[in-house]
Design a protein around this motif. Structure first.
Motif, mmCIF file in Angstrom:
data_model
loop_
_atom_site.group_PDB
_atom_site.id
_atom_site.type_symbol
_atom_site.label_atom_id
_atom_site.label_comp_id
_atom_site.label_asym_id
_atom_site.label_seq_id
_atom_site.Cartn_x
_atom_site.Cartn_y
_atom_site.Cartn_z
ATOM 1 N N SER A 160 0.820 -1.249 0.083
ATOM 2 C CA SER A 160 0.159 0.021 -0.063
ATOM 3 C C SER A 160 0.961 0.936 -0.066
ATOM 4 O O SER A 160 0.006 2.776 0.583
ATOM 5 N N GLN A 161 1.364 1.063 -0.702
ATOM 6 C CA GLN A 161 2.456 2.234 -0.757
ATOM 7 C C GLN A 161 1.967 3.365 -1.556
ATOM 8 O O GLN A 161 2.114 4.706 -0.795
ATOM 9 N N ALA A 162 1.414 4.062 -2.514
ATOM 10 C CA ALA A 162 1.751 4.045 -3.427
ATOM 11 C C ALA A 162 0.191 4.531 -2.953
ATOM 12 O O ALA A 162 0.314 6.511 -3.048
ATOM 13 N N LEU A 163 -0.471 4.454 -2.003
ATOM 14 C CA LEU A 163 -1.790 4.989 -1.241
ATOM 15 C C LEU A 163 -1.959 5.515 -0.646
ATOM 16 O O LEU A 163 -2.128 6.370 0.115
ATOM 17 N N SER A 164 -0.710 4.976 0.844
ATOM 18 C CA SER A 164 -0.109 5.723 1.412
ATOM 19 C C SER A 164 0.433 6.796 1.496
ATOM 20 O O SER A 164 0.634 8.393 2.107
ATOM 21 N N ALA A 165 1.079 7.076 0.411
ATOM 22 C CA ALA A 165 2.114 8.493 -0.364
ATOM 23 C C ALA A 165 0.886 9.750 -0.554
ATOM 24 O O ALA A 165 0.632 10.429 -0.114
ATOM 25 N N ALA A 166 -0.597 8.846 -1.389
ATOM 26 C CA ALA A 166 -1.260 9.559 -1.563
ATOM 27 C C ALA A 166 -2.106 9.787 -0.536
ATOM 28 O O ALA A 166 -2.663 11.408 -0.099
ATOM 29 N N CYS B 254 -14.153 -1.461 -11.052
ATOM 30 C CA CYS B 254 -13.965 -2.857 -9.426
ATOM 31 C C CYS B 254 -13.347 -1.530 -8.176
ATOM 32 O O CYS B 254 -11.841 -0.869 -8.828
ATOM 33 N N VAL B 255 -13.956 -1.706 -7.220
ATOM 34 C CA VAL B 255 -12.748 -0.529 -6.254
ATOM 35 C C VAL B 255 -10.690 -1.205 -5.702
ATOM 36 O O VAL B 255 -10.970 -1.273 -5.868
ATOM 37 N N HIS B 256 -11.684 -2.915 -5.750
ATOM 38 C CA HIS B 256 -10.583 -3.221 -5.465
ATOM 39 C C HIS B 256 -10.415 -4.724 -6.514
ATOM 40 O O HIS B 256 -10.059 -4.985 -6.840
ATOM 41 N N PRO B 257 -9.102 -4.028 -7.075
ATOM 42 C CA PRO B 257 -8.953 -4.613 -8.574
ATOM 43 C C PRO B 257 -8.153 -6.122 -8.043
ATOM 44 O O PRO B 257 -6.506 -6.379 -8.544
ATOM 45 N N LEU B 258 -7.885 -7.454 -7.642
ATOM 46 C CA LEU B 258 -7.525 -8.445 -7.271
ATOM 47 C C LEU B 258 -7.161 -9.135 -8.843
ATOM 48 O O LEU B 258 -5.774 -9.280 -8.584
ATOM 49 N N LEU B 259 -7.414 -9.193 -9.635
ATOM 50 C CA LEU B 259 -7.364 -9.251 -10.404
ATOM 51 C C LEU B 259 -6.224 -11.121 -10.682
ATOM 52 O O LEU B 259 -4.766 -10.661 -10.760
ATOM 53 N N VAL B 260 -6.858 -11.977 -10.209
ATOM 54 C CA VAL B 260 -5.943 -13.446 -10.177
ATOM 55 C C VAL B 260 -5.756 -14.114 -11.320
ATOM 56 O O VAL B 260 -6.528 -14.141 -12.285
ATOM 57 N N GLY B 261 -4.584 -14.409 -12.039
ATOM 58 C CA GLY B 261 -4.286 -15.407 -13.059
ATOM 59 C C GLY B 261 -4.614 -14.119 -13.969
ATOM 60 O O GLY B 261 -3.706 -13.831 -14.304
ATOM 61 N N ASN B 262 -5.203 -15.739 -14.827
ATOM 62 C CA ASN B 262 -5.214 -14.568 -16.001
ATOM 63 C C ASN B 262 -5.974 -13.032 -16.010
ATOM 64 O O ASN B 262 -6.910 -13.385 -17.502
ATOM 65 N N GLY C 100 -12.934 0.025 -21.951
ATOM 66 C CA GLY C 100 -11.705 0.587 -20.471
ATOM 67 C C GLY C 100 -12.370 -0.313 -18.953
ATOM 68 O O GLY C 100 -13.056 -0.804 -19.159
ATOM 69 N N VAL C 101 -11.359 -0.290 -18.621
ATOM 70 C CA VAL C 101 -11.597 -1.215 -17.489
ATOM 71 C C VAL C 101 -10.260 -0.334 -16.520
ATOM 72 O O VAL C 101 -9.179 0.385 -16.231
ATOM 73 N N TYR C 102 -11.184 -0.098 -14.966
ATOM 74 C CA TYR C 102 -10.722 0.779 -14.046
ATOM 75 C C TYR C 102 -10.915 0.420 -12.235
ATOM 76 O O TYR C 102 -12.059 -0.685 -12.138
ATOM 77 N N GLY C 103 -9.702 0.276 -11.787
ATOM 78 C CA GLY C 103 -9.594 0.235 -10.613
ATOM 79 C C GLY C 103 -8.864 1.328 -10.000
ATOM 80 O O GLY C 103 -8.513 2.452 -9.730
ATOM 81 N N THR C 104 -9.380 0.976 -7.990
ATOM 82 C CA THR C 104 -8.770 2.077 -7.326
ATOM 83 C C THR C 104 -7.222 1.219 -6.350
ATOM 84 O O THR C 104 -6.798 0.081 -7.375
ATOM 85 N N ASP C 105 -6.448 2.222 -5.978
ATOM 86 C CA ASP C 105 -5.716 1.538 -5.859
ATOM 87 C C ASP C 105 -5.278 0.924 -4.201
ATOM 88 O O ASP C 105 -4.077 1.143 -3.483
ATOM 89 N N THR C 106 -6.659 0.225 -3.781
ATOM 90 C CA THR C 106 -6.501 -0.387 -2.127
ATOM 91 C C THR C 106 -5.442 -1.451 -2.471
ATOM 92 O O THR C 106 -4.956 -1.986 -2.056
ATOM 93 N N LEU C 107 -5.557 -1.594 -3.914
ATOM 94 C CA LEU C 107 -4.712 -3.292 -4.091
ATOM 95 C C LEU C 107 -3.862 -2.297 -5.916
ATOM 96 O O LEU C 107 -4.976 -2.238 -6.589
ATOM 97 N N ILE D 28 -4.397 -1.285 -13.553
ATOM 98 C CA ILE D 28 -5.661 -0.711 -13.732
ATOM 99 C C ILE D 28 -5.869 0.311 -12.455
ATOM 100 O O ILE D 28 -6.160 0.618 -12.721
ATOM 101 N N SER D 29 -4.868 0.603 -11.666
ATOM 102 C CA SER D 29 -5.685 0.826 -10.494
ATOM 103 C C SER D 29 -5.588 2.964 -11.248
ATOM 104 O O SER D 29 -4.576 3.340 -10.630
#
Length: 287
Positions: free
Chosen positions: A8-14, A239-247, A259-266, A270-271
């Motif tokens: 969570s380094q980028a999120l913590s900096a933000a 999605c809020v949480h881009p877990l994105l397992v495997g493929n 387009g596909v978008y996610g946040t920086d929770t992960l 795509i965050s």
């Protein structure tokens, strides 16, 4: 002082930029036998805000160590922010003799903190598992930020009825549009599951499908197939949480989405938007 977990380094900096709080620089080491050691050598503050996503067992161990490390360094109070909390889908014992894993994780986290904030937990009841005050932080409206601003009559779709509240937040963040959800029906003879939008007109419209978590991408890919078959002009996935397992990312990229978008929770490729403002507001951080 904000103390970031390694995931969570980028999120913590933000969050530090959002609140004006100083940002600690932890170290994350591993011994030859595989044990982890997370430290905060330069920590000097009365209050610590530990920000750590927990998508793995190692991440949970690291979080517990960071909580203990800041106490050892003199922190009088600790706030723990879980941008993504692993094990939330194990919110009950599915068979006799199995654990309620989300409860076990929550109790462990509670031992090292005074309060907790969890961003969009998969099950809302998770917050009751903690032994300290815990707040659910809704950051779904942040998913509207990276969307194109030229939508005419956008349609915001939830993958099922349980995600209606989340899709309403995304639409409200965008400022206009209709919301609906997919209904799932099972063929009694074959067992096949069919998903269809319940009422909305799809043809020639821009459609946004949003959920809290994208794990394997299978549900989203199936939804996109249905929308394109029904003549959607463009389809965007969020999605809020881009877990994105495997493929999962490849599966989505090849499904015909625009387009596909996610946040920086992960923190993934795509965050494209940070949840830092939602966290700062919810847990009232500041100098």
């Amino acid at each position: 002082m904000i103390v970031p977990g390694s995931r969570s380094q980028a999120l913590s900096a933000a969050l530090a930029a959002e609140t004006g709080l100083p940002l600690a620089t932890p170290t994350y080491d591993r011994f030859p036998d595989g044990e982890t050691l997370a430290s905060v050598p330069a920590f000097e503050a009365d209050h610590a805000v530990v920000v750590a996503a927990t998508p793995s067992n190692d991440a949970y161990v690291e979080l517990l160590q960071l909580q203990d490390a800041v106490r050892e360094a003199g922190a009088e109070s600790v706030t723990t922010v879980l941008p993504y909390m692993g094990y939330t889908r194990q919110d009950r014992a599915f068979k006799h003799g199995q654990p309620v894993s989300a409860r076990a994780m929550a109790r462990a986290v509670s031992t090292g903190t005074d309060r907790v904030g969890v961003v969009n937990p998969h099950e809302s009841g998770i917050t009751e598992f903690f032994d300290v005050p815990c707040e659910s932080i809704d950051a779904a409206d942040r998913l509207a930020e990276p969307l194109p601003d030229e939508f005419d009559e956008p349609l915001f779709l939830a993958p099922d009825e349980g995600a209606v509240e989340l899709i309403d937040s995304v639409r409200d963040g965008y400022g206009r549009g209709e919301t609906d959800y997919f209904e799932k029906t099972r063929d009694r003879d074959t067992g096949d599951v069919e998903i269809t939008p319940s009422d909305a007109q799809i043809a020639d419209r821009d459609v946004v499908v949003a959920d809290d978590i994208i794990a394997t991408g299978s549900t989203m890919s199936d939804a996109v197939d249905v929308l394109l078959e029904r003549g959607a002009a463009r389809v965007f996935v969020a999605c809020v949480h881009p877990l994105l397992v495997g493929n999962a990312f490849i599966k989505l990229s090849g499904s015909g989405i625009d387009g596909v978008y996610g946040t920086d929770t992960l923190e993934r490729s795509i965050s494209s938007v940070t949840v830092a403002p939602a966290i700062a507001e919810a847990v009232e951080l500041g100098e």
